[in-house]
Design a protein around this motif. Structure first.
Motif, mmCIF file in Angstrom:
data_model
loop_
_atom_site.group_PDB
_atom_site.id
_atom_site.type_symbol
_atom_site.label_atom_id
_atom_site.label_comp_id
_atom_site.label_asym_id
_atom_site.label_seq_id
_atom_site.Cartn_x
_atom_site.Cartn_y
_atom_site.Cartn_z
ATOM 1 N N UNK A 115 4.948 -5.284 7.389
ATOM 2 C CA UNK A 115 4.268 -6.513 6.981
ATOM 3 C C UNK A 115 3.104 -6.198 6.042
ATOM 4 N N UNK A 116 2.333 -5.162 6.378
ATOM 5 C CA UNK A 116 1.201 -4.790 5.533
ATOM 6 C C UNK A 116 1.652 -4.409 4.128
ATOM 7 N N UNK A 117 2.824 -3.811 4.052
ATOM 8 C CA UNK A 117 3.348 -3.364 2.763
ATOM 9 C C UNK A 117 3.582 -4.530 1.824
ATOM 10 N N UNK A 118 3.867 -5.711 2.380
ATOM 11 C CA UNK A 118 4.191 -6.879 1.557
ATOM 12 C C UNK A 118 2.976 -7.710 1.175
ATOM 13 N N UNK A 119 1.822 -7.417 1.753
ATOM 14 C CA UNK A 119 0.646 -8.234 1.489
ATOM 15 C C UNK A 119 0.039 -7.927 0.118
ATOM 16 N N UNK A 120 -0.393 -8.970 -0.616
ATOM 17 C CA UNK A 120 -1.060 -8.770 -1.899
ATOM 18 C C UNK A 120 -2.530 -8.426 -1.672
ATOM 19 N N UNK A 121 -2.800 -7.170 -1.374
ATOM 20 C CA UNK A 121 -4.130 -6.751 -0.942
ATOM 21 C C UNK A 121 -4.637 -5.617 -1.826
ATOM 22 N N UNK A 122 -5.952 -5.645 -2.103
ATOM 23 C CA UNK A 122 -6.575 -4.586 -2.901
ATOM 24 C C UNK A 122 -7.308 -3.567 -2.045
ATOM 25 N N UNK A 123 -7.843 -4.008 -0.891
ATOM 26 C CA UNK A 123 -8.601 -3.109 -0.033
ATOM 27 C C UNK A 123 -8.404 -3.449 1.440
ATOM 28 N N UNK A 124 -8.368 -2.406 2.243
ATOM 29 C CA UNK A 124 -8.457 -2.535 3.690
ATOM 30 C C UNK A 124 -9.866 -2.122 4.108
ATOM 31 N N UNK A 125 -10.472 -2.889 5.012
ATOM 32 C CA UNK A 125 -11.785 -2.532 5.521
ATOM 33 C C UNK A 125 -11.612 -2.036 6.957
ATOM 34 N N UNK A 126 -11.729 -0.729 7.121
ATOM 35 C CA UNK A 126 -11.497 -0.075 8.401
ATOM 36 C C UNK A 126 -12.548 -0.504 9.404
ATOM 37 N N UNK A 127 -12.113 -1.081 10.515
ATOM 38 C CA UNK A 127 -13.035 -1.644 11.504
ATOM 39 C C UNK A 127 -13.967 -0.577 12.067
#
Length: 228
Positions: A115-127
């Protein structure tokens, strides 16, 4: 008060005010200092579900003059997971405006890799829950490094939240984390104080740049004289 604001419907109006205020100040600071600042603004689930969210973001950018690439919208991972296909569609439309998208609290929403692979995302913010015990905790250290590696495999930037010690910052740097935020780097401060810090750093940067240019010109002049 946020749950109450959601129930009363005020959160959409409050969120729009925050968005516009953030865009306005970012634009003013960019013009004042010349720094290519990026401002990050949180979007709640209520805002993401609102039918006018695209117009809200577009008008905030248009009215303040902020370059869309200078705006980052943060959505928590749990909201994205819950909204699933609709969230992905909205994020695609928001990204088409030119803004960047960040998934906040990354790692706690139990998203599947596919699912994450398909998201149009530029950055993940590590909790921050993955950061607080590193590097002392071997288990947390392995998990944090694995999440950083996963983000890079997905060709997504990774930002560590809640960095409070030099040891944590060094660990994250050694494992390829792209950016960090937290008390080790800077604490929340009043608007006026932050502006003063920006101006101070801008002046220092300009002074160093001018000195480098002067030295380069002096060196070039010396070489020309020697050649003649």
């Amino acid at each position: 008060f946020i749950p109450l604001a959601e129930e009363s419907g005020l959160l959409v109006r409050m969120g729009e005010w925050v968005l516009r205020r953030g865009c306005l100040r970012a634009q003013q600071w960019r013009q004042q200092t010349g720094w290519p600042l990026r401002v990050a603004v949180n979007l709640s689930a209520v805002q993401l579900e609102h039918p006018d969210i695209l117009n809200t973001v577009a008008s905030a950018l248009r009215d303040t003059g902020l370059d869309p690439t200078a705006l980052e919208l943060e959505i928590t991972e749990s909201v994205v997971v819950r909204e699933s296909l609709r969230a992905a569609d909205i994020l695609n439309q928001l990204r088409a405006l030119g803004v960047s998208i960040a998934i906040d609290d990354f790692g706690v929403g139990y998203s599947s890799f596919a699912y994450l692979r398909e998201l149009p995302v530029d950055r993940f913010k590590l909790d921050r829950s993955f950061i607080s015990a590193i590097p002392q905790s071997e288990a947390d250290s392995r998990l944090a490094s694995a999440l950083i590696a996963m983000a890079h495999r997905l060709e997504v930037g990774i930002v560590a939240e809640g960095v409070e010690t030099a040891e944590q910052a060094m660990f994250l740097k050694d494992h390829g984390c792209d950016e960090c935020q937290g008390y080790y780097l800077g604490r929340p401060m009043p608007e006026a104080r932050f502006e003063a810090v920006l101006v101070e750093h801008s002046q220092t940067h300009q002074a160093l740049l001018s000195d480098m240019i002067a030295r380069a010109n002096e060196a070039a002049s010396s070489r020309q004289t020697a050649t003649v």
